[in-house]
Design a protein around this motif. Structure first.
Motif, PDB file in Angstrom:
ATOM      1  N   GLY A  32      22.659  29.361  30.033  1.00 56.41           N
ATOM      2  CA  GLY A  32      22.287  30.192  31.109  1.00 56.41           C
ATOM      3  C   GLY A  32      21.519  31.236  30.566  1.00 56.41           C
ATOM      4  O   GLY A  32      22.010  32.385  30.233  1.00 56.41           O
ATOM      5  N   PRO A  33      20.153  31.121  30.593  1.00 59.30           N
ATOM      6  CA  PRO A  33      19.438  32.277  29.520  1.00 59.30           C
ATOM      7  C   PRO A  33      19.157  33.498  30.298  1.00 59.30           C
ATOM      8  O   PRO A  33      18.245  33.839  30.754  1.00 59.30           O
ATOM      9  N   ASN A  34      20.249  34.251  30.229  1.00 58.47           N
ATOM     10  CA  ASN A  34      19.869  35.992  30.659  1.00 58.47           C
ATOM     11  C   ASN A  34      19.547  36.644  29.418  1.00 58.47           C
ATOM     12  O   ASN A  34      19.347  35.987  28.439  1.00 58.47           O
ATOM     13  N   ARG A  35      19.251  38.114  29.612  1.00 63.32           N
ATOM     14  CA  ARG A  35      18.824  38.492  28.416  1.00 63.32           C
ATOM     15  C   ARG A  35      19.678  38.713  27.261  1.00 63.32           C
ATOM     16  O   ARG A  35      19.310  38.839  26.210  1.00 63.32           O
ATOM     17  N   ARG A  36      20.900  38.799  27.577  1.00 62.58           N
ATOM     18  CA  ARG A  36      21.936  38.965  26.403  1.00 62.58           C
ATOM     19  C   ARG A  36      21.811  37.809  25.544  1.00 62.58           C
ATOM     20  O   ARG A  36      21.826  37.912  24.381  1.00 62.58           O
ATOM     21  N   VAL A  37      21.966  36.656  26.291  1.00 59.17           N
ATOM     22  CA  VAL A  37      21.960  35.436  25.370  1.00 59.17           C
ATOM     23  C   VAL A  37      20.507  35.281  24.774  1.00 59.17           C
ATOM     24  O   VAL A  37      20.728  34.741  23.660  1.00 59.17           O
ATOM     25  N   VAL A  38      19.334  35.375  25.327  1.00 56.97           N
ATOM     26  CA  VAL A  38      18.080  35.491  24.605  1.00 56.97           C
ATOM     27  C   VAL A  38      18.115  36.212  23.586  1.00 56.97           C
ATOM     28  O   VAL A  38      17.346  35.823  22.496  1.00 56.97           O
ATOM     29  N   GLU A  39      18.635  37.569  23.586  1.00 60.83           N
ATOM     30  CA  GLU A  39      18.380  38.343  22.439  1.00 60.83           C
ATOM     31  C   GLU A  39      19.342  38.047  21.335  1.00 60.83           C
ATOM     32  O   GLU A  39      19.073  38.161  20.066  1.00 60.83           O
ATOM     33  N   ALA A  40      20.373  37.358  21.725  1.00 62.45           N
ATOM     34  CA  ALA A  40      21.330  37.024  20.478  1.00 62.45           C
ATOM     35  C   ALA A  40      20.634  35.909  19.791  1.00 62.45           C
ATOM     36  O   ALA A  40      20.488  35.992  18.562  1.00 62.45           O
ATOM     37  N   LEU A  41      19.756  34.979  20.550  1.00 62.73           N
ATOM     38  CA  LEU A  41      19.107  33.959  19.809  1.00 62.73           C
ATOM     39  C   LEU A  41      17.938  34.542  19.036  1.00 62.73           C
ATOM     40  O   LEU A  41      17.829  33.999  17.879  1.00 62.73           O
TER      41      LEU A  41
END
Length: 208
Positions: free
Chosen positions: A98-107
């Protein structure tokens, strides 16, 4: 409230820099951002293009340019051990979380701030464990969703990343962020006929 769709592939260093600058661009505006993963390779194939890293002089310039911009912007940037690489696993992981900002930043940090092989199995396993996706990244559902995202983006005229979508308009590239801000702020240029007029097809020479 302004709704912006950020179409991205972690393969792109420009998408990483744009991701980092976006909060500054949106400062003071009521907004929400949807982060939508796709595959740049699918867009390139659809439009018959090569990626910047597939043309050697362009690759060399691209990495010099993005490293200079990262230094100017104060953003960490370490070229991954292999580039281009296949971002499929990372893009599926984004969807599965579920691509929220936290996830996308980690990627993005996995690719552009750590300097390793983005597809190293141990690194991928550690990232997956840390993000704890709600869905299986290798499920048929997630694979189909990523394919659908890519096909829908191409059909909508998205040819590269990062692309920002707002009220049916597409803004491509890191350097389009000031233009996006102007549109969100009700800039006068967007009230006139230029957007439609300058996007209309024109006769011109076509290469064989």
């Amino acid at each position: 409230m302004h709704r912006i769709v950020f179409h991205f592939d972690v393969l792109s260093p420009f998408a990483w820099l744009a991701f980092q600058r976006l909060p500054q661009v949106l400062e003071g505006l009521s907004h929400e951002v949807e982060y939508r993963p796709l595959l740049l390779a699918g867009l390139l194939q659809h439009f018959g293009q090569k990626g910047p890293a597939e043309v050697e002089p362009k690759r060399a310039w691209t990495f010099r340019h993005v490293h200079w911009m990262a230094a100017q912007q104060g953003v960490p940037l370490v070229t991954p051990a292999q580039h281009p690489f296949n971002p499929l696993a990372l893009q599926r992981l984004a969807l599965a979380c579920g691509p929220n900002r936290r996830v996308v930043e980690a990627l993005f940090r996995h690719v552009w701030a750590e300097g390793g092989d983005a597809n190293d199995p141990a690194r991928l396993a550690a990232l997956t464990e840390a993000l704890a996706p709600a869905r299986d990244p290798n499920s048929a559902e997630v694979k189909a969703e990523l394919r659908t995202n890519t096909e829908a983006a191409a059909a909508a005229g998205i040819f590269g990343v990062p692309t920002f979508e707002h009220e049916g308009r597409l803004f491509w590239g890191l350097d389009a962020l000031p233009m996006l801000r102007d549109a969100l702020a009700g800039g006068a240029w967007f009230e006139g006929p230029a957007w439609q007029a300058e996007g209309a097809p024109r006769p011109g020479v076509r290469r064989a």
